[in-house]
Design a protein around this motif. Structure first.
Motif, PDB file in Angstrom:
ATOM      1  N   TYR A   3      -1.408  -6.192  20.458  1.00 15.36           N
ATOM      2  CA  TYR A   3      -2.715  -6.139  21.131  1.00 15.36           C
ATOM      3  C   TYR A   3      -3.188  -4.695  21.309  1.00 15.36           C
ATOM      4  CZ  TYR A   3      -6.079  -6.021  24.929  1.00 15.36           C
ATOM      5  OH  TYR A   3      -7.185  -5.748  25.697  1.00 15.36           O
ATOM      6  N   LEU A   4      -2.308  -3.815  21.765  1.00 16.11           N
ATOM      7  CA  LEU A   4      -2.694  -2.425  21.992  1.00 16.11           C
ATOM      8  C   LEU A   4      -3.116  -1.732  20.694  1.00 16.11           C
ATOM      9  CD1 LEU A   4       0.082  -1.378  24.542  1.00 16.11           C
ATOM     10  CD2 LEU A   4      -2.343  -1.743  25.025  1.00 16.11           C
ATOM     11  N   ASN A   5      -2.465  -2.102  19.605  1.00 15.56           N
ATOM     12  CA  ASN A   5      -2.828  -1.503  18.312  1.00 15.56           C
ATOM     13  C   ASN A   5      -4.117  -2.089  17.745  1.00 15.56           C
ATOM     14  OD1 ASN A   5      -0.812   0.414  18.071  1.00 15.56           O
ATOM     15  ND2 ASN A   5       0.598  -0.951  17.010  1.00 15.56           N
ATOM     16  N   ASP A   6      -4.239  -3.418  17.780  1.00 18.57           N
ATOM     17  CA  ASP A   6      -5.366  -4.075  17.123  1.00 18.57           C
ATOM     18  C   ASP A   6      -6.637  -4.062  17.964  1.00 18.57           C
ATOM     19  OD1 ASP A   6      -3.530  -4.531  15.155  1.00 18.57           O
ATOM     20  OD2 ASP A   6      -3.398  -6.698  15.447  1.00 18.57           O
ATOM     21  N   ALA A   7      -6.509  -4.319  19.259  1.00 18.60           N
ATOM     22  CA  ALA A   7      -7.694  -4.394  20.113  1.00 18.60           C
ATOM     23  C   ALA A   7      -8.059  -3.045  20.737  1.00 18.60           C
ATOM     24  CB  ALA A   7      -7.471  -5.434  21.214  1.00 18.60           C
ATOM     25  N   GLN A   8      -7.042  -2.260  21.094  1.00 18.85           N
ATOM     26  CA  GLN A   8      -7.287  -0.988  21.767  1.00 18.85           C
ATOM     27  C   GLN A   8      -7.157   0.222  20.843  1.00 18.85           C
ATOM     28  OE1 GLN A   8      -8.396  -0.977  24.902  1.00 18.85           O
ATOM     29  NE2 GLN A   8      -8.252  -3.219  24.933  1.00 18.85           N
ATOM     30  N   LYS A   9      -6.755  -0.019  19.580  1.00 15.29           N
ATOM     31  CA  LYS A   9      -6.684   1.044  18.555  1.00 15.29           C
ATOM     32  C   LYS A   9      -5.782   2.208  18.974  1.00 15.29           C
ATOM     33  CE  LYS A   9      -9.838  -1.369  16.454  1.00 15.29           C
ATOM     34  NZ  LYS A   9      -9.437  -2.325  15.382  1.00 15.29           N
ATOM     35  N   LEU A  10      -4.623   1.902  19.576  1.00 20.51           N
ATOM     36  CA  LEU A  10      -3.721   2.964  20.025  1.00 20.51           C
ATOM     37  C   LEU A  10      -2.821   3.502  18.917  1.00 20.51           C
ATOM     38  CD1 LEU A  10      -2.578   2.001  23.629  1.00 20.51           C
ATOM     39  CD2 LEU A  10      -4.573   3.267  22.868  1.00 20.51           C
ATOM     40  N   ASN A  11      -2.697   2.735  17.831  1.00 23.16           N
ATOM     41  CA  ASN A  11      -1.930   3.207  16.666  1.00 23.16           C
ATOM     42  C   ASN A  11      -0.486   3.586  17.033  1.00 23.16           C
ATOM     43  OD1 ASN A  11      -1.721   3.715  13.898  1.00 23.16           O
ATOM     44  ND2 ASN A  11      -2.116   5.904  14.179  1.00 23.16           N
ATOM     45  N   ILE A  12       0.168   2.702  17.782  1.00 20.49           N
ATOM     46  CA  ILE A  12       1.566   2.915  18.164  1.00 20.49           C
ATOM     47  C   ILE A  12       2.464   2.548  16.990  1.00 20.49           C
ATOM     48  CG2 ILE A  12       3.420   2.181  19.717  1.00 20.49           C
ATOM     49  CD1 ILE A  12       1.169   1.444  21.739  1.00 20.49           C
ATOM     50  N   LYS A  13       3.332   3.464  16.603  1.00 19.45           N
ATOM     51  CA  LYS A  13       4.319   3.205  15.550  1.00 19.45           C
ATOM     52  C   LYS A  13       5.587   2.684  16.220  1.00 19.45           C
ATOM     53  CE  LYS A  13       6.541   3.712  11.525  1.00 19.45           C
ATOM     54  NZ  LYS A  13       6.237   2.989  10.288  1.00 19.45           N
ATOM     55  N   LEU A  14       6.066   1.549  15.761  1.00 18.97           N
ATOM     56  CA  LEU A  14       7.201   0.914  16.417  1.00 18.97           C
ATOM     57  C   LEU A  14       8.331   0.660  15.415  1.00 18.97           C
ATOM     58  CD1 LEU A  14       7.783  -0.256  19.300  1.00 18.97           C
ATOM     59  CD2 LEU A  14       7.224  -2.486  18.366  1.00 18.97           C
ATOM     60  N   TYR A  15       9.537   1.044  15.806  1.00 14.65           N
ATOM     61  CA  TYR A  15      10.740   0.724  15.035  1.00 14.65           C
ATOM     62  C   TYR A  15      11.457  -0.409  15.751  1.00 14.65           C
ATOM     63  CZ  TYR A  15       9.778   5.127  12.702  1.00 14.65           C
ATOM     64  OH  TYR A  15       9.168   6.143  11.992  1.00 14.65           O
ATOM     65  N   VAL A  16      11.635  -1.510  15.056  1.00 14.23           N
ATOM     66  CA  VAL A  16      12.181  -2.723  15.665  1.00 14.23           C
ATOM     67  C   VAL A  16      13.556  -3.009  15.076  1.00 14.23           C
ATOM     68  CG1 VAL A  16      11.786  -5.170  16.139  1.00 14.23           C
ATOM     69  CG2 VAL A  16       9.829  -3.633  15.832  1.00 14.23           C
ATOM     70  N   LEU A  17      14.548  -3.071  15.938  1.00 13.60           N
ATOM     71  CA  LEU A  17      15.906  -3.375  15.506  1.00 13.60           C
ATOM     72  C   LEU A  17      16.105  -4.890  15.505  1.00 13.60           C
ATOM     73  CD1 LEU A  17      18.661  -2.086  14.766  1.00 13.60           C
ATOM     74  CD2 LEU A  17      19.249  -2.226  17.188  1.00 13.60           C
ATOM     75  N   THR A  18      16.540  -5.428  14.368  1.00 18.14           N
ATOM     76  CA  THR A  18      16.779  -6.871  14.257  1.00 18.14           C
ATOM     77  C   THR A  18      17.968  -7.121  13.342  1.00 18.14           C
ATOM     78  OG1 THR A  18      15.817  -9.008  13.609  1.00 18.14           O
ATOM     79  CG2 THR A  18      15.129  -7.084  12.339  1.00 18.14           C
ATOM     80  N   ARG A  19      18.705  -8.183  13.614  1.00 20.77           N
ATOM     81  CA  ARG A  19      19.852  -8.499  12.757  1.00 20.77           C
ATOM     82  C   ARG A  19      19.414  -9.074  11.414  1.00 20.77           C
ATOM     83  NH1 ARG A  19      22.263 -10.745  17.696  1.00 20.77           N
ATOM     84  NH2 ARG A  19      23.946  -9.398  18.411  1.00 20.77           N
ATOM     85  N   ASN A  20      18.289  -9.791  11.407  1.00 17.98           N
ATOM     86  CA  ASN A  20      17.852 -10.460  10.180  1.00 17.98           C
ATOM     87  C   ASN A  20      16.328 -10.406  10.102  1.00 17.98           C
ATOM     88  OD1 ASN A  20      17.090 -12.446   8.212  1.00 17.98           O
ATOM     89  ND2 ASN A  20      19.140 -13.337   8.382  1.00 17.98           N
ATOM     90  N   LYS A  21      15.806  -9.449   9.371  1.00 16.22           N
ATOM     91  CA  LYS A  21      14.364  -9.230   9.300  1.00 16.22           C
ATOM     92  C   LYS A  21      13.636 -10.445   8.725  1.00 16.22           C
ATOM     93  CE  LYS A  21      10.905  -6.378   6.931  1.00 16.22           C
ATOM     94  NZ  LYS A  21      10.690  -5.231   6.017  1.00 16.22           N
ATOM     95  N   LYS A  22      14.139 -10.996   7.626  1.00 17.26           N
ATOM     96  CA  LYS A  22      13.451 -12.119   6.976  1.00 17.26           C
ATOM     97  C   LYS A  22      13.373 -13.322   7.910  1.00 17.26           C
ATOM     98  CE  LYS A  22      13.389 -15.060   2.861  1.00 17.26           C
ATOM     99  NZ  LYS A  22      13.054 -16.265   3.650  1.00 17.26           N
ATOM    100  N   ARG A  23      14.481 -13.651   8.532  1.00 15.63           N
ATOM    101  CA  ARG A  23      14.485 -14.811   9.425  1.00 15.63           C
ATOM    102  C   ARG A  23      13.527 -14.594  10.597  1.00 15.63           C
ATOM    103  NH1 ARG A  23      20.142 -16.141  11.932  1.00 15.63           N
ATOM    104  NH2 ARG A  23      19.619 -14.297  13.165  1.00 15.63           N
ATOM    105  N   PHE A  24      13.546 -13.371  11.148  1.00 14.25           N
ATOM    106  CA  PHE A  24      12.692 -13.074  12.292  1.00 14.25           C
ATOM    107  C   PHE A  24      11.219 -13.185  11.919  1.00 14.25           C
ATOM    108  CE2 PHE A  24      10.334 -10.012  14.966  1.00 14.25           C
ATOM    109  CZ  PHE A  24      10.565 -10.595  16.201  1.00 14.25           C
ATOM    110  N   LEU A  25      10.830 -12.605  10.774  1.00 16.78           N
ATOM    111  CA  LEU A  25       9.421 -12.619  10.380  1.00 16.78           C
ATOM    112  C   LEU A  25       8.984 -13.991   9.868  1.00 16.78           C
ATOM    113  CD1 LEU A  25       8.992  -9.098   8.746  1.00 16.78           C
ATOM    114  CD2 LEU A  25       8.294  -9.864  11.026  1.00 16.78           C
ATOM    115  N   ASP A  26       9.916 -14.761   9.317  1.00 16.59           N
ATOM    116  CA  ASP A  26       9.588 -16.148   8.949  1.00 16.59           C
ATOM    117  C   ASP A  26       9.252 -16.964  10.197  1.00 16.59           C
ATOM    118  OD1 ASP A  26       9.924 -15.660   6.273  1.00 16.59           O
ATOM    119  OD2 ASP A  26      11.904 -16.596   6.121  1.00 16.59           O
ATOM    120  N   GLN A  27       9.996 -16.707  11.274  1.00 20.69           N
ATOM    121  CA  GLN A  27       9.763 -17.433  12.527  1.00 20.69           C
ATOM    122  C   GLN A  27       8.535 -16.902  13.270  1.00 20.69           C
ATOM    123  OE1 GLN A  27      13.490 -16.875  14.560  1.00 20.69           O
ATOM    124  NE2 GLN A  27      14.514 -18.562  13.501  1.00 20.69           N
TER     125      GLN A  27
END
Length: 315
Positions: A13-37
């Motif tokens: 929301y902050l990036n898309d609606a408020q245009k804050l352009n926050i760069k985020l590094y997200v730690l996940t065990r399984n990227k594909k499974r997480f993004l599929d869900q």
């Protein structure tokens, strides 16, 4: 995790609606499974690091803030207790080393009210000064002890290396992404209702809680990360409107047109009515924040969210 997904929602929301352009590094065990869900988190400003919290390799780039909520949680499938303790220690140490190396502006550690152990009946709300602790004769004390270890590490790196650690001792919450198969009674009751099952309570249901809605929680996290006092633990949770576990079950049944039966196995009332309620006066005063979503609206929004998700899964 539960809190992490709500933080991702906020940053989308902050990036898309408020245009804050926050760069985020997200730690996940399984990227594909997480993004599929959760395809909505396939965001151009999000970069995923696929690894375990104790073993990840961070890219050679600048870093301003770290939000640490990674933890093994004792789910209903009985996650190993020692693994919970080990991940709590090694994961937190790894991230604090990164914070020290990158000279971050803020490090938020999501601790837990479990660090206090059982709340005495005659203590209406636990203050940060309360000296209780988990009962280490119980193997399931590993989560609370893991958080205590994490807090010690935060104090060590904060006091010895000036890492600006901010500590949130989290209590009870409701909202989107709440696990239905973990230690959250409200989530368990919703799952029972969605499956048209009887809600079975092993206790008399008199234990008391206060809840904070997750949108308020995320606001509190951001305020604490940016403006909280370093090395000072703050309780985070609902400020008012106590509710019993039985009343929570009754609310769920009512939300499903009273079609869900409630079975209370312990008919005799407990002499010591359990509590899990925190004193949040310190964070309200120091950070000048409040909660915007009432208890009734919090429960209503959460049930509505899961009804919608369940209906979509059935299509």
């Amino acid at each position: 995790g539960y809190f992490g997904k709500n933080i991702l929602e906020a940053i989308v929301y902050l990036n898309d609606a408020q245009k804050l352009n926050i760069k985020l590094y997200v730690l996940t065990r399984n990227k594909k499974r997480f993004l599929d869900q959760h395809p909505r988190f396939n965001h151009p400003n999000f970069e995923y690091i696929e690894s375990d919290v104790a073993e990840f390799v961070f890219p050679n780039v600048a870093l301003d803030y770290i939000i640490h909520g990674a933890a093994e949680v004792a789910k209903l499938d009985k996650t190993d207790d020692l693994e919970i303790l080990e991940k709590g220690y090694f994961g937190t140490k790894k991230l604090l080393e990164l914070a020290k190396e990158k000279k971050v502006k803020g490090f938020l550690f999501m601790s837990s009210g479990a660090t206090y152990g059982n709340q005495p009946y005659d203590l209406p709300a636990i203050p940060e000064s309360y000296g209780g602790a988990p009962d280490i004769s119980k193997l399931n004390a590993s989560y609370g002890e893991g958080k205590r270890l994490g807090e010690y590490l935060c104090q060590y790196y904060g006091q010895k290396f000036d890492v600006p650690v901010k500590i949130a001792r989290c209590f009870a919450f409701v909202g989107p992404y709440m696990p239905l198969d973990a230690q959250f009674a409200f989530g368990n009751f919703i799952q029972n209702a969605l499956n048209n099952e009887t809600i079975t309570m092993q206790s008399d249901g008199s234990s008391l809680r206060t809840f904070l809605y997750t949108s308020d929680l995320v606001c509190w996290f951001f305020k604490l990360l940016l403006n909280g006092k370093s090395c000072v633990p703050y309780n985070v949770g609902g400020a008012t409107e106590e509710i019993s576990i039985l009343e929570v079950a009754q609310y769920v049944s009512k939300a499903f047109d009273n079609k869900i039966k409630i079975e209370v196995l312990q008919m005799e009332k407990s002499k010591n009515r359990g509590r899990y309620i925190c004193d949040v006066s310190a964070i309200l005063k120091d950070l000048n924040i409040t909660s915007y979503v009432s208890l009734e609206e919090s429960l209503n929004r959460t049930v509505k969210y899961y009804k919608f998700e369940f209906a979509n899964q059935q299509k």
